[in-house]
Design a protein around this motif. Sequence first.
Motif, short mmCIF file in Angstrom:
data_model
loop_
_atom_site.label_atom_id
_atom_site.label_comp_id
_atom_site.label_asym_id
_atom_site.label_seq_id
_atom_site.Cartn_x
_atom_site.Cartn_y
_atom_site.Cartn_z
N LYS A 108 0.34 -1.18 0.13
CA LYS A 108 -0.01 0.15 -0.48
C LYS A 108 0.61 0.86 -0.38
O LYS A 108 1.67 1.94 0.96
CB LYS A 108 -1.04 0.48 1.48
N ILE A 109 0.78 2.07 -0.99
CA ILE A 109 1.78 3.29 -0.92
C ILE A 109 0.18 4.32 -1.33
O ILE A 109 -0.78 4.09 -1.18
CB ILE A 109 2.44 3.48 -1.86
N ILE A 110 1.33 5.59 -0.87
CA ILE A 110 0.80 7.13 -1.11
C ILE A 110 0.64 8.22 -2.00
O ILE A 110 1.55 7.89 -2.77
CB ILE A 110 1.18 8.12 0.06
N GLY A 111 -0.32 7.96 -2.83
CA GLY A 111 -0.67 8.30 -4.01
C GLY A 111 -1.96 9.19 -4.32
O GLY A 111 -2.63 8.81 -4.08
N GLY A 112 -2.24 9.64 -5.97
CA GLY A 112 -3.36 10.29 -6.10
C GLY A 112 -3.57 9.94 -7.27
O GLY A 112 -2.85 8.53 -7.73
N TYR A 113 -4.57 10.76 -8.12
CA TYR A 113 -4.90 9.90 -9.70
C TYR A 113 -3.38 9.83 -10.29
O TYR A 113 -3.93 9.21 -11.64
CB TYR A 113 -6.01 10.47 -9.22
N LEU A 114 -3.09 10.80 -10.29
CA LEU A 114 -1.88 10.93 -11.54
C LEU A 114 -0.80 9.75 -11.10
O LEU A 114 0.28 9.47 -12.64
CB LEU A 114 -1.04 12.19 -11.72
N LEU A 115 -0.92 8.67 -10.24
CA LEU A 115 0.35 7.96 -10.41
C LEU A 115 0.17 6.73 -11.64
O LEU A 115 0.99 6.86 -11.61
CB LEU A 115 0.42 7.05 -8.49
N ALA A 116 -0.79 6.83 -11.54
CA ALA A 116 -1.48 5.79 -12.39
C ALA A 116 -0.52 5.89 -13.91
O ALA A 116 0.23 5.10 -14.90
CB ALA A 116 -2.46 4.76 -13.10
N GLU A 117 -0.11 6.83 -13.89
CA GLU A 117 0.34 7.50 -15.32
C GLU A 117 1.66 6.86 -15.85
O GLU A 117 2.62 7.26 -17.00
CB GLU A 117 0.22 9.11 -15.56
N VAL A 118 2.35 6.96 -13.71
CA VAL A 118 3.67 6.89 -14.51
C VAL A 118 4.03 5.40 -14.54
O VAL A 118 5.08 4.94 -16.22
CB VAL A 118 4.16 5.58 -12.77
N PHE A 119 2.90 4.45 -14.27
CA PHE A 119 3.40 2.93 -14.74
C PHE A 119 2.56 3.06 -15.81
O PHE A 119 3.90 2.11 -17.42
CB PHE A 119 2.68 2.24 -14.32
N ASN A 120 2.01 3.73 -16.95
CA ASN A 120 1.35 3.95 -17.68
C ASN A 120 2.41 4.29 -19.32
O ASN A 120 2.30 3.33 -20.54
CB ASN A 120 0.07 4.47 -18.35
N GLN A 121 3.44 5.19 -18.77
CA GLN A 121 3.95 5.87 -20.00
C GLN A 121 5.82 4.92 -19.89
O GLN A 121 5.83 5.32 -21.18
CB GLN A 121 4.35 7.33 -19.41
N LEU A 122 5.90 4.38 -19.05
CA LEU A 122 7.32 3.32 -18.77
C LEU A 122 6.16 2.22 -19.22
O LEU A 122 7.80 1.49 -20.75
CB LEU A 122 7.58 3.16 -17.01
N ILE A 123 5.27 1.57 -19.14
CA ILE A 123 4.90 0.46 -20.51
C ILE A 123 4.92 0.95 -21.78
O ILE A 123 5.01 0.52 -22.56
CB ILE A 123 3.86 0.02 -19.78
N ASP A 124 4.34 2.42 -22.07
CA ASP A 124 4.04 2.85 -22.68
C ASP A 124 5.88 2.96 -24.39
O ASP A 124 5.39 2.39 -25.10
CB ASP A 124 3.16 3.95 -23.36
N ASN A 125 6.48 3.52 -23.37
CA ASN A 125 7.57 3.40 -23.79
C ASN A 125 8.52 2.42 -24.01
O ASN A 125 8.85 2.43 -25.37
CB ASN A 125 8.96 4.05 -22.61
N SER A 126 8.30 1.22 -23.36
CA SER A 126 8.67 0.01 -23.90
C SER A 126 7.69 -0.60 -25.17
O SER A 126 9.46 -1.26 -26.26
CB SER A 126 8.74 -0.99 -22.87
N LEU A 127 6.96 -0.77 -25.16
CA LEU A 127 6.14 -1.37 -26.02
C LEU A 127 6.25 0.12 -28.10
O LEU A 127 6.84 -0.62 -28.80
CB LEU A 127 4.45 -0.68 -25.87
N ARG A 128 6.84 0.84 -27.70
CA ARG A 128 6.72 2.12 -28.51
C ARG A 128 8.44 2.12 -28.91
O ARG A 128 8.52 2.03 -30.55
CB ARG A 128 6.23 3.05 -28.73
N HIS A 129 9.27 2.10 -27.67
CA HIS A 129 10.79 2.59 -28.55
C HIS A 129 12.04 1.41 -28.70
O HIS A 129 12.72 1.49 -28.75
CB HIS A 129 11.58 3.30 -27.53
N SER A 130 11.30 0.45 -27.60
CA SER A 130 12.49 -0.45 -27.10
C SER A 130 12.73 -1.85 -28.16
O SER A 130 13.47 -3.13 -28.37
CB SER A 130 12.35 -1.40 -25.81
N ASP A 131 11.40 -2.26 -29.26
CA ASP A 131 11.26 -3.26 -29.81
C ASP A 131 11.22 -4.65 -28.79
O ASP A 131 12.51 -5.82 -29.00
CB ASP A 131 12.35 -3.35 -30.61
#
Length: 215
Positions: A108-131
């Motif tokens: 359990k962590i302390i977070g807000g509604y934007l925190l999900a965007e952190v993992f969304n962006q990291l996954i998206d970055n791998s899918l788009r740019h790393s092959d």
Amino acid sequence: MLFRSREKFLYSLIRLDLRNKTRIIQEYLGRIDESELSEDQREYLEIAKEVAESESDLVKKIRKVRNVDVSETEEVGLDSIIERAIEKNKMKKFYEGCEIIHQKSDCKIIGGYLLAEVFNQLIDNSLRHSDCDKIKIRSLDCEDTCTVTVEDNGNGIPDCIKDDIFDMSWSGKGKRGSGVGLYLVKQILDEHRGSIELKESELGGARFDVTLRKA
């Protein structure tokens, strides 16, 4: 106060203008898509559609960057945040053929509604740019913090640009994108008193360690 009001007005005006023009571009690209095209023309069309999509995505990211400092925090389950990010990326065309492994924890962590965007962006970055064809996400539960590792088996990040990837202007050499994704990640984590570190992945690609405060 007057300056802030003017800044807010100009930002809203620019964002509205970009959004409307992007919608028009996407509409006409859709009409072209219905036509008979040569192989080269089809390739150019797909590139144009990607650029238009990235511009639409940029507008959304800019709005999120502006809202980072007003994000309210609360106790939240880390697994649910990561799962939402995974499901969101499964709907993207880049996801096809990639395996995402999530080793869950009860952190359990302390977070807000934007925190999900952190993992969304990291996954998206791998899918788009790393092959890559594999992304692995796991959590390390410590006394006061929880560290989430997001890594892939893709091409990795060259040493010459590792110091620049969290800058707003970076979008990857030869890649189409807004360049705001990892910058947004860093801003959100700073606001949540968290951190992110780039490391080498045992899978052969890039690895990001995200550290957050436990509830």
